[in-house]
Design an enzyme around this catalytic site. Sequence first.
Site, PDB file in Angstrom:
ATOM      1  N   CYS B 101       0.842  -1.207   0.000  1.00 44.15           N
ATOM      2  CA  CYS B 101       0.000   0.000   0.000  1.00 44.15           C
ATOM      3  C   CYS B 101       0.873   1.252   0.000  1.00 44.15           C
ATOM      4  O   CYS B 101       0.610   2.201  -0.737  1.00 44.15           O
ATOM      5  CB  CYS B 101      -0.929  -0.016   1.212  1.00 44.15           C
ATOM      6  N   CYS B 199      -6.447  -4.125   6.970  1.00 44.59           N
ATOM      7  CA  CYS B 199      -7.648  -3.282   6.904  1.00 44.59           C
ATOM      8  C   CYS B 199      -8.738  -3.880   6.029  1.00 44.59           C
ATOM      9  O   CYS B 199      -9.913  -3.632   6.245  1.00 44.59           O
ATOM     10  CB  CYS B 199      -7.284  -1.880   6.454  1.00 44.59           C
TER      11      CYS B 199
END
Lengths: 374, 377
Positions: B101, B199
């Site tokens: 990410c 997440c």
Amino acid sequence: MHDAVIAAWTHAVHLRGNASATHRDGQKSRLMWEEGRDKIAASIGAVPFDVTITGSGTEAINLAIKGLFWGRNGTTTSRAMGARLPRPRILTTEAEHHAALDTIHWLVESEGAIVDFVRVDDTGTIDLNDLQSKLGDDVALVTTLWTNNEVGTIQPVSEIVALAEAESVPVHLDAVATLGYTPIDFARSGLAALSVSAHKIGGPVGVGALAMARSWPIVPLIHGGSQQRLRSGSLDAAGVFAAGIAAERATSDIPAKAARLAALRDRLVTGIRETIPKAVVRGHLENRTPGNAHITVPGLDSVSALFLMDEAGHAASAGSACQAGVQSPSHVLRAMGVADSEGPLRFTLGLENSEAEIDSLLEVLPTIVARATH
Amino acid sequence: MKILAAMSGGVDSAVATARAVDAGHDVTGVHLALSRMPGLFRSGSRGCCTVEDSLDARRAAGLLGIPFYVWDFSAQFTEAVVDDFIAEYAAGRTPNPCMRCNERIKFAALLDRAIDLGFDAVVTGHYANVTTAADGTPELHRASAWAKDQSYVLGVLTTEQLRHSMFPLGDTPSKTLVREEAERRGLTVAHKPDSHDICFIPEGDTRDWLADRIPMESGDIVDPNGKVLGHHDGAQSFTVGQRKGLGIGVPSADGRPRFVLEVKTATNEVVVGMKEDLDIAEIAGERFSWAGNDPITSGITVATDDGFDEFTCEVQIRAHADPVPARARNRGGEIVVTPDVPLNGVATGQTAVIYVGTRVLGQFTIDRTVSATALVN
């Protein structure tokens, strides 16, 4: 909100009686509420008794869709576990507002409803042939937007109602984006239900309304003190009184206002066509609400364009932002067959906008679009 | 400077943003919507746009008096992080999605857009420091407080990305102080709990989540000699170093627990063995990057007899692992690291971050490992 609406609200909010109480103070509050509802009802051509005041347009839409679905499937047998629903199908389009889409989704997930999406064409207009072919006696209701909130397309209401009537199916219209821009005559429309919201017409947030013809069965969402036929909960005298003033103002002389908005809109659209040749105007070119201009540009990154416009002092949107503020690929554009690579920009014009503002937007827009296009 | 603050809705990024505002920068807040369920309906899609986090971020931006936007990077995130995560597990490797990410979204897609829109830098709430070398090149260093140091997950940043990154929390001694500062500033997220899970796996059960996304077949659990010890429901849901959930009925000879040594997707076998069999003497990978000047420019390499440049360093293979002294060399496009003591439980797919003192020199994805016991044998 207009000063007259704020004045109405502050005047009413000073009253101390509960509008459902029997004492004189209560009666005064009640009158305020009734007067507000009368005006809202008048603004949509409905009998006041048929109008249920809700806490939002979303609640009105929920009440219409869930209430009609339950009402039409509402026998003890049909609601028992495993029992077949007599009218399980809901007809709608994929270009609806989330207030309707997610309500229907919930009915599908939790209550055994079946959703059938009626096709919309590339202008966002409902396909009447498709609607007719999908109608039947197992349809609980038809629900659609009168005016599409994203692309501004106005649906052929009387044709939809006529087709549904032939199969004795009730029609609900979400008229949140219609009130104040297109005349509404609920009583003569043949509609079963119609939802509006005060905040879209310069009224206070927190007041919505559902007009509901008494000929159809409907089950309320909220139970309690039975303050209204279809909704329990204390009556908001100040909010409804102010909303009434706003509705009255919004629906006085619609043609003149619409003409002024359309002129502004056309000035913007013409300017965009001249300066941004790749821009495509979306929605129906004639049957559209006057204050809406919606374009897409191939390869436009809407998020960047919106940021740059905001920096330059111009507020626009890409579609309808969800609560978290995300501008995601528009389901409305997808339903119309528009590719995700087409970046949308939606401009909503109000009467307070000026030609000078349009011109100043047109001055910066081509540069912004070029900078945000990849 | 014109700064874009990436605000997750947590306390760290809120305080980092506040400090950037205090420093006199022109700051705009942005929340990245990463995990949105695509499709027509919103209800039921828990991940929608992590509404609560976005609202917390919005509130913090409001309190700081800065403009705030939510930008949808969910499509890029799905492709670069989530799909990569699934593909790596499907290939029997153990990826680090947070690094992916940072590499592809926060300091790539977001930073690119920020630069496009006229911003000079992106601010995040990571605990790390950026300094400048004598020649003006940026350097990435561990945070002053090692307990909170997050330089490992930033190891993927390139020189150019570092030039446009700011980490205002880098010199903060502890998280407690950050929370106290948030409280003092009236930020409502002052006592919001830290997030730990991946997440995009809200339920926290990676194995179940993967099982829904990777076609799995039952197969054998074997010892290093190929002897069948048990069966599994899908090799791809195992991770090297894993001890629990093996379900082997046969106890080991001395009754000690067994660990996953290798996930063989080609034969659908999970190889298990003793703890010492996990010891790794060498790790290597071809996908590498340098954060700032490379080892040669940095002047830390020594030519070896076999013609390669070698340098002493420390290697760290997990976000919270201890760094291990090692020697590293670039062997014809492959970074090879030999730790002074064996590393325990290394899985391919993991990222090895190379440090020299507090400085992050660079990183590589581990493609290949050499077992310490195999070397001994």
